[in-house]
Design an enzyme around this catalytic site. Sequence first.
Site, PDB file in Angstrom:
ATOM      1  N   THR A  13       0.829  -1.195   0.000  1.00 56.74           N
ATOM      2  CA  THR A  13       0.000   0.000   0.000  1.00 56.74           C
ATOM      3  C   THR A  13       0.873   1.258   0.000  1.00 56.74           C
ATOM      4  O   THR A  13       2.017   1.234   0.446  1.00 56.74           O
ATOM      5  CB  THR A  13      -0.957   0.027   1.204  1.00 56.74           C
ATOM      6  OG1 THR A  13      -0.210   0.217   2.412  1.00 56.74           O
ATOM      7  CG2 THR A  13      -1.762  -1.271   1.293  1.00 56.74           C
ATOM      8  N   GLY A  14       0.317   2.330  -0.531  1.00 60.75           N
ATOM      9  CA  GLY A  14       1.065   3.583  -0.603  1.00 60.75           C
ATOM     10  C   GLY A  14       2.352   3.417  -1.388  1.00 60.75           C
ATOM     11  O   GLY A  14       3.420   3.836  -0.938  1.00 60.75           O
ATOM     12  N   SER A  15       2.261   2.820  -2.584  1.00 64.08           N
ATOM     13  CA  SER A  15       3.469   2.379  -3.286  1.00 64.08           C
ATOM     14  C   SER A  15       3.733   3.109  -4.594  1.00 64.08           C
ATOM     15  O   SER A  15       4.481   2.621  -5.436  1.00 64.08           O
ATOM     16  CB  SER A  15       3.399   0.871  -3.541  1.00 64.08           C
ATOM     17  OG  SER A  15       2.121   0.470  -3.988  1.00 64.08           O
ATOM     18  N   GLY A  18       8.439   6.730  -2.998  1.00 63.42           N
ATOM     19  CA  GLY A  18       9.097   6.614  -1.707  1.00 63.42           C
ATOM     20  C   GLY A  18       9.358   5.189  -1.251  1.00 63.42           C
ATOM     21  O   GLY A  18       9.729   4.313  -2.033  1.00 63.42           O
ATOM     22  N   ILE A  19       9.160   4.971   0.053  1.00 66.55           N
ATOM     23  CA  ILE A  19       9.448   3.672   0.643  1.00 66.55           C
ATOM     24  C   ILE A  19       8.592   2.582   0.010  1.00 66.55           C
ATOM     25  O   ILE A  19       9.083   1.493  -0.294  1.00 66.55           O
ATOM     26  CB  ILE A  19       9.224   3.720   2.169  1.00 66.55           C
ATOM     27  CG1 ILE A  19      10.253   4.643   2.833  1.00 66.55           C
ATOM     28  CG2 ILE A  19       9.300   2.322   2.775  1.00 66.55           C
ATOM     29  CD1 ILE A  19      10.001   4.893   4.305  1.00 66.55           C
ATOM     30  N   GLY A  20       7.326   2.845  -0.196  1.00 68.42           N
ATOM     31  CA  GLY A  20       6.435   1.839  -0.768  1.00 68.42           C
ATOM     32  C   GLY A  20       6.877   1.392  -2.145  1.00 68.42           C
ATOM     33  O   GLY A  20       6.841   0.199  -2.471  1.00 68.42           O
ATOM     34  N   SER A 141       7.612   3.361  12.528  1.00 66.73           N
ATOM     35  CA  SER A 141       8.560   4.470  12.510  1.00 66.73           C
ATOM     36  C   SER A 141       9.242   4.579  13.857  1.00 66.73           C
ATOM     37  O   SER A 141       8.680   4.176  14.893  1.00 66.73           O
ATOM     38  CB  SER A 141       7.821   5.777  12.201  1.00 66.73           C
ATOM     39  OG  SER A 141       8.617   6.907  12.477  1.00 66.73           O
ATOM     40  N   TYR A 154       1.176  11.807  14.631  1.00 70.20           N
ATOM     41  CA  TYR A 154       1.828  10.802  13.788  1.00 70.20           C
ATOM     42  C   TYR A 154       2.491   9.737  14.656  1.00 70.20           C
ATOM     43  O   TYR A 154       2.297   8.531  14.450  1.00 70.20           O
ATOM     44  CB  TYR A 154       2.863  11.476  12.896  1.00 70.20           C
ATOM     45  CG  TYR A 154       3.747  10.502  12.141  1.00 70.20           C
ATOM     46  CD1 TYR A 154       3.251   9.803  11.042  1.00 70.20           C
ATOM     47  CD2 TYR A 154       5.069  10.277  12.526  1.00 70.20           C
ATOM     48  CE1 TYR A 154       4.049   8.906  10.351  1.00 70.20           C
ATOM     49  CE2 TYR A 154       5.878   9.389  11.835  1.00 70.20           C
ATOM     50  CZ  TYR A 154       5.365   8.708  10.752  1.00 70.20           C
ATOM     51  OH  TYR A 154       6.161   7.813  10.067  1.00 70.20           O
TER      52      TYR A 154
END
Length: 264
Positions: A13-15, A18-20, A141, A154
């Site tokens: 997800t969220g790919s 960035g990191i995803g 995180s 966050y």
Amino acid sequence: MHIDLTGRTAVVTGSSQGIGHAIGTGLAASGAAVVLTGRQMGRLAAAADRLRERVPAAEIITVVGDLAAEEGAAALYDQVPVTDILVNNLGVFGAQPPLEITDAQWRSYFDTNVLSAVRLIRHYLPGMKERGWGRVQNIASDSAIAIPAEMIHYGTSKTALLAVSRGFAKEAAGTGVTVNSVIAGPTHTRGVEDFVRELVGNDLPWDEAQREFMRRYRPQSLLQRLIEPEEIAHMVVYLSSPQASATTGGAVRVDGGYVDAIVP
């Protein structure tokens, strides 16, 4: 170590960036069919093109939708009803004075950073258990442990994600399915670049701005630089592999030594 994920499907997800995106690329390079998700078709299409440049033989599915909402999750289930690997990377972050964070912002962070992961685990975990194999990873995180004063909403959401991971690992006990958190440290992404600029200003060249950010706001880092997304992806690919079969219920750190603790 040779990691072969041929025949496995991975939802990340969220790919779209960035990191995803780095995680999706790493999993595809190991042979997995990768599902990229995001809210904008154009960005997802561009992300798929970038991944194919890195891994020409990659099998890629793109799913557009807001996974912080039930409707977006339903669209994902329709296109990808089962998966072997689930990486919950979707998340939002930003600086806000603590006393100015509204109820709506707290709810939004919880919906995006926590409930989106819970919802997908609830859908995909039963099938993994039935098949006797699966990998679930929630990207947390260092802020889950060292709550930043400038974004406690966050940090709190990421703390909750650690608990989510531990709890669902117990649900999957003895089934061949592992559930872990990956504690990512300060990472070099476009969003973090914007965040760094927000805190230290736009006057400094990037290398100096990055060092100033780490010095002022993340002095605990032993790496003393931002982590590259691929460095997070390496850990995720390992935890997705058969070689990581005995690692579950953990909060595995890729934080550059940011968290001042001996364990985990």
